[in-house]
Design a protein around this motif. Structure first.
Motif, PDB file in Angstrom:
ATOM      1  N   TYR A 529      84.416  -8.068 -48.097  1.00  0.00           N
ATOM      2  CA  TYR A 529      85.187  -8.329 -47.078  1.00  0.00           C
ATOM      3  C   TYR A 529      86.156  -7.063 -47.052  1.00  0.00           C
ATOM      4  CZ  TYR A 529      82.180 -12.015 -45.443  1.00  0.00           C
ATOM      5  OH  TYR A 529      81.400 -13.058 -44.881  1.00  0.00           O
ATOM      6  N   GLU A 530      86.959  -7.085 -48.170  1.00  0.00           N
ATOM      7  CA  GLU A 530      88.092  -6.264 -48.069  1.00  0.00           C
ATOM      8  C   GLU A 530      87.561  -4.723 -48.159  1.00  0.00           C
ATOM      9  OE1 GLU A 530      89.465 -10.193 -50.021  1.00  0.00           O
ATOM     10  OE2 GLU A 530      87.292  -8.836 -50.171  1.00  0.00           O
ATOM     11  N   ARG A 531      86.543  -4.553 -48.836  1.00  0.00           N
ATOM     12  CA  ARG A 531      85.943  -3.072 -48.927  1.00  0.00           C
ATOM     13  C   ARG A 531      85.562  -2.804 -47.368  1.00  0.00           C
ATOM     14  NH1 ARG A 531      82.253  -1.368 -53.932  1.00  0.00           N
ATOM     15  NH2 ARG A 531      84.259  -1.663 -54.836  1.00  0.00           N
ATOM     16  N   THR A 532      84.844  -3.556 -46.706  1.00  0.00           N
ATOM     17  CA  THR A 532      84.189  -3.361 -45.343  1.00  0.00           C
ATOM     18  C   THR A 532      85.083  -3.101 -44.423  1.00  0.00           C
ATOM     19  OG1 THR A 532      82.181  -4.676 -45.895  1.00  0.00           O
ATOM     20  CG2 THR A 532      82.929  -4.324 -43.587  1.00  0.00           C
ATOM     21  N   LEU A 533      86.270  -3.756 -44.592  1.00  0.00           N
ATOM     22  CA  LEU A 533      87.603  -3.581 -43.702  1.00  0.00           C
ATOM     23  C   LEU A 533      88.118  -2.193 -44.026  1.00  0.00           C
ATOM     24  CD1 LEU A 533      89.801  -4.483 -41.983  1.00  0.00           C
ATOM     25  CD2 LEU A 533      90.959  -5.453 -43.664  1.00  0.00           C
ATOM     26  N   ALA A 534      88.250  -1.990 -45.330  1.00  0.00           N
ATOM     27  CA  ALA A 534      88.531  -0.439 -45.289  1.00  0.00           C
ATOM     28  C   ALA A 534      87.786   0.645 -44.742  1.00  0.00           C
ATOM     29  CB  ALA A 534      88.647  -0.231 -47.106  1.00  0.00           C
ATOM     30  N   TYR A 535      86.377   0.464 -45.146  1.00  0.00           N
ATOM     31  CA  TYR A 535      85.402   1.583 -44.626  1.00  0.00           C
ATOM     32  C   TYR A 535      85.657   1.352 -42.974  1.00  0.00           C
ATOM     33  CZ  TYR A 535      83.471   2.161 -48.901  1.00  0.00           C
ATOM     34  OH  TYR A 535      83.082   2.584 -50.619  1.00  0.00           O
ATOM     35  N   MET A 536      85.729   0.321 -42.603  1.00  0.00           N
ATOM     36  CA  MET A 536      85.922   0.309 -40.991  1.00  0.00           C
ATOM     37  C   MET A 536      87.130   1.054 -40.544  1.00  0.00           C
ATOM     38  SD  MET A 536      84.286  -3.246 -39.989  1.00  0.00           S
ATOM     39  CE  MET A 536      84.063  -2.963 -38.021  1.00  0.00           C
ATOM     40  N   ILE A 537      88.278   0.733 -40.916  1.00  0.00           N
ATOM     41  CA  ILE A 537      89.329   1.380 -40.536  1.00  0.00           C
ATOM     42  C   ILE A 537      89.337   2.903 -40.588  1.00  0.00           C
ATOM     43  CG2 ILE A 537      91.850   2.080 -41.342  1.00  0.00           C
ATOM     44  CD1 ILE A 537      92.159  -1.241 -42.316  1.00  0.00           C
ATOM     45  N   GLU A 538      88.390   3.374 -41.686  1.00  0.00           N
ATOM     46  CA  GLU A 538      88.408   4.832 -41.727  1.00  0.00           C
ATOM     47  C   GLU A 538      87.382   5.355 -40.840  1.00  0.00           C
ATOM     48  OE1 GLU A 538      89.333   5.321 -46.598  1.00  0.00           O
ATOM     49  OE2 GLU A 538      87.646   5.407 -46.150  1.00  0.00           O
ATOM     50  N   ARG A 539      86.225   4.411 -40.533  1.00  0.00           N
ATOM     51  CA  ARG A 539      85.141   4.880 -39.887  1.00  0.00           C
ATOM     52  C   ARG A 539      85.569   4.988 -38.349  1.00  0.00           C
ATOM     53  NH1 ARG A 539      82.185   5.881 -36.366  1.00  0.00           N
ATOM     54  NH2 ARG A 539      80.089   5.558 -36.209  1.00  0.00           N
ATOM     55  N   PHE A 540      86.206   4.062 -37.792  1.00  0.00           N
ATOM     56  CA  PHE A 540      87.074   4.286 -36.492  1.00  0.00           C
ATOM     57  C   PHE A 540      88.260   4.636 -36.326  1.00  0.00           C
ATOM     58  CE2 PHE A 540      83.637   0.765 -36.770  1.00  0.00           C
ATOM     59  CZ  PHE A 540      82.815   1.154 -35.944  1.00  0.00           C
TER      60      PHE A 540
END
Length: 648
Positions: A529-540
């Motif tokens: 979940y932490e990695r997913t959050l990181a990628y979403m911050i970058e993606r969006f």
């Protein structure tokens, strides 16, 4: 004459004993000019390689990953040669190509300053202009070690000594006045490395171990053309603006504190809310698909990990509570994975073929003792939470259940907006390295990989093969994702395990009354979940999709007389489950709008006299811009629809 099968399937006859370079020249002068290396029967080789048998022959240019890495590996040698020319006392460590360029580690008295990096770049330009040939030669292990000791290169000596017991010749590359321990491949000369940039200078422990000496690492990138370098540097600047490690802190999703510890991020209310929403969604989605939720301990005695094999294969990556060498006292370890714990649910009573498949899932907090040099924001941490699952099933159920795991993972990644940038890797064992990493026999591994390959092919999945990337107990499908800087990590895995059930005695009674061993699928649905959050911050770029945004709507009353109307709308949205705030500060509307924009709020409602009179709001949407005079009922319906559909 030899027959070469080219990438396009055509066959070309060539004379025996030609170099790969001569063959590429024969194919086309333009191709030769662009060629970085060749792939012969799947193995990457120098262009100087002599061709002496029929083979599959592929020319690799900078447009290919292998071509890039050969180009960047050569650039790393140019960097090392420049440093040795300018700083002869520098000791060489390693200088590999990586996914985003290359680096070289040096043992020097102090890190290089910005001015010194410019001097090194200037010296690199001289080396490129000289067009120095790179020539490979080999030495017997004893001679190689003696040579490296004479050169005063202790790190190279250590690397060489590790391979000396194999008795194989040690490979070197000579580049004018510079020689380096290296297996290659490389470009033929330094001349093609026209454009490069030394990006940063950081510290890095030798071999990534904090017990070793801190070295100085120079990160860099190189391209055949200056225009390509310029474009890349522009992308890096944009990436810095999206970097979750910077943006996530600025937007107050997470923080880190030195005295808490490296790799142990603290999730702030915004980050906590996003991960809570993701967890609830995943757990509900898994339940719809027949999964059974479990909750197991965060630690266990070493006895459990000995049964599973993790104690032998993963001890260095575990946090151990107690002395692992003292057999007279209990010793515990924080769990790096959940599988041996969830197996106890299956083992709670005797199972029948009718009980299978049993799909056990858990929102698992895990602990892994990653090297300090590997820590990065929320992407690489020592404590993290994962959507973990273990499917225990009959062999005849394997393909259908694997398909279901893949469909779930693709659905989850697509919903959060990451799937389109994912790639797939079939991670296999290395038969040359079975004893120190892998459990099981050659026959068991070949069968597991045959079955998994067949399933992937039936599903029509396009994937790369990763040798020596398997788990110690079985092959896996890794779903890979790159952060904004191009660094690739695994975000989701689906693994086939034919070994651990026997270790734990996980039998079931089949239709014929006989005890049988099940297969196990280890899988994640969304991953960490932490990695997913990181990628979403970058993606969006920090603007979360509405359904996940910590604050979905902010209402901005222009004056005090508009606050009551704004609060009434906020209460209505809140009653529908939305996360809403009213900025009723006694301030001008301009600063309020700016604050909402900087905090990446998806929807901002501006309310003045006209809006109150007409029962409307002026909407500022991150996607659609400003929408004046929108009826309240219409915008409420729009928000509800966007949230229910989980639109990106």
């Amino acid at each position: 004459m030899l027959k070469l099968t080219l990438k396009d399937g055509s066959v070309r006859e060539v004379e025996n004993g030609q170099s790969a370079a001569d063959i590429v020249k024969g194919i086309g002068a333009g191709l030769f000019k662009a060629a970085c290396c060749v792939k012969i029967n799947g193995e990457v080789k120098d262009l100087r390689t002599t061709i002496d048998s029929d083979c599959e022959f592929e020319v690799m240019t900078f447009d290919s990953l292998d071509g890039k890495k050969t180009f960047w590996h050569t650039a790393s040698h140019i960097l090392a040669q420049a440093v040795k020319r300018l700083y002869p006392e520098a000791k060489l460590a390693i200088g590999p190509a990586i996914d985003t360029g290359f680096y070289y580690d040096f043992d020097v008295e102090k890190p290089f300053s910005a001015d010194e990096l410019l001097k090194i770049e200037a010296e690199m330009k001289k080396i490129v202009k000289e067009g120095i040939a790179l020539e490979q030669f080999e030495m017997a292990p004893a001679d190689a070690i003696a040579y490296l000791k004479e050169q005063g290169e202790p790190y190279k000596v250590e690397l060489c000594e590790e391979h000396a017991d194999k008795g194989e010749p040690i490979s070197f590359y000579k580049q004018g006045d510079f020689t380096d321990l290296c297996a290659g491949p490389h470009l033929m000369t330094t001349a093609p490395v026209k454009a490069f940039k030394l990006l940063s200078c950081t510290g890095a422990y030798w071999r990534g171990n904090e017990k070793n000496k801190m070295l100085t690492r120079i990160y860099a990138v190189a391209f055949p053309k200056a225009s390509e370098l310029e474009e890349h540097l522009k992308k890096l600047e944009e990436a810095k603006l999206r970097d979750h490690n910077k943006l996530g802190r600025e937007l107050e999703y997470f923080t880190t504190v030195d005295y808490v510890g490296q790799g142990l991020p603290i999730l702030l209310p915004k980050g906590t809310r996003v991960i809570q929403l993701l967890q609830r969604w995943i757990e509900d989605e898994e339940q719809k698909r027949g999964c059974l939720l479990t909750k197991t301990p965060l630690m266990a005695k070493r006895d459990l990990y000995r049964i599973s094999g993790h104690w032998d294969h993963y001890l260095d990556g575990m946090f151990v509570l107690g002395d692992p060498t003292d057999e007279t006292k209990e010793c515990f370890a924080l769990r790096p994975m959940t599988c041996p714990f969830q197996y106890q649910v299956y083992l709670n009573r005797q199972r029948s073929y009718r009980d299978l498949p049993m799909r056990l899932t858990e929102t698992s907090t895990l602990f892994r003792n990653e090297d300090s040099g590997e820590m990065h924001g929320l992407i690489r941490v020592r404590q993290f939470t994962i959507s973990e699952g273990h499917y225990i099933l009959r062999p005849d159920q394997l393909e259908e259940e694997f398909k279901g795991c893949l469909e779930l993972a693709k659905y989850c990644l697509d919903t959060v907006g990451l799937l389109e940038d994912c790639t797939f890797r079939f991670s296999q064992w290395d038969p040359a390295n079975p004893k120190n990493k892998y459990e099981g026999t050659k026959e068991q591994w070949e069968e597991a990989q045959r079955v998994m390959g067949q399933i992937l092919d039936h599903l029509g999945l396009k994937y790369e093969v990763g040798i020596d990337e398997a788990a110690f107990y079985g092959p896996k499908l890794d779903i890979q994702y790159k952060n904004v800087f191009g660094k690739e990590d695994t975000i989701v895995t689906i693994q086939i395990d034919m070994l651990l059930a026997e270790k734990f005695g996980m039998y079931y009674i089949d239709k014929d009354g006989q005890k049988k061993l099940p297969y196990i699928i280890h899988r994640t649905s969304l991953g960490c979940y932490e990695r997913t959050l990181a990628y979403m911050i970058e993606r969006f770029a920090g603007v979360m999709p509405l359904w996940l945004a910590p604050e979905q709507v902010r209402l901005l009353p222009i004056g005090e007389q508009h606050v009551e109307y704004a609060q009434k709308i906020a209460d209505r949205l809140t009653s529908l489950g939305m996360r809403v705030t009213v900025d009723s500060r006694d301030d001008n509307i301009g600063p309020k709008i700016k604050a909402s924009r900087l905090e990446r709020i998806p929807y901002t409602f501006i309310i003045g006299d006209k809006e109150v009179a007409d029962n409307t709001v002026t909407v500022r949407s991150r996607k659609e811009g400003e929408l004046p005079g929108v009826p309240v009922d219409d915008i409420v319906a729009k928000l509800v629809d966007e949230i229910e559909k989980k639109l990106k």
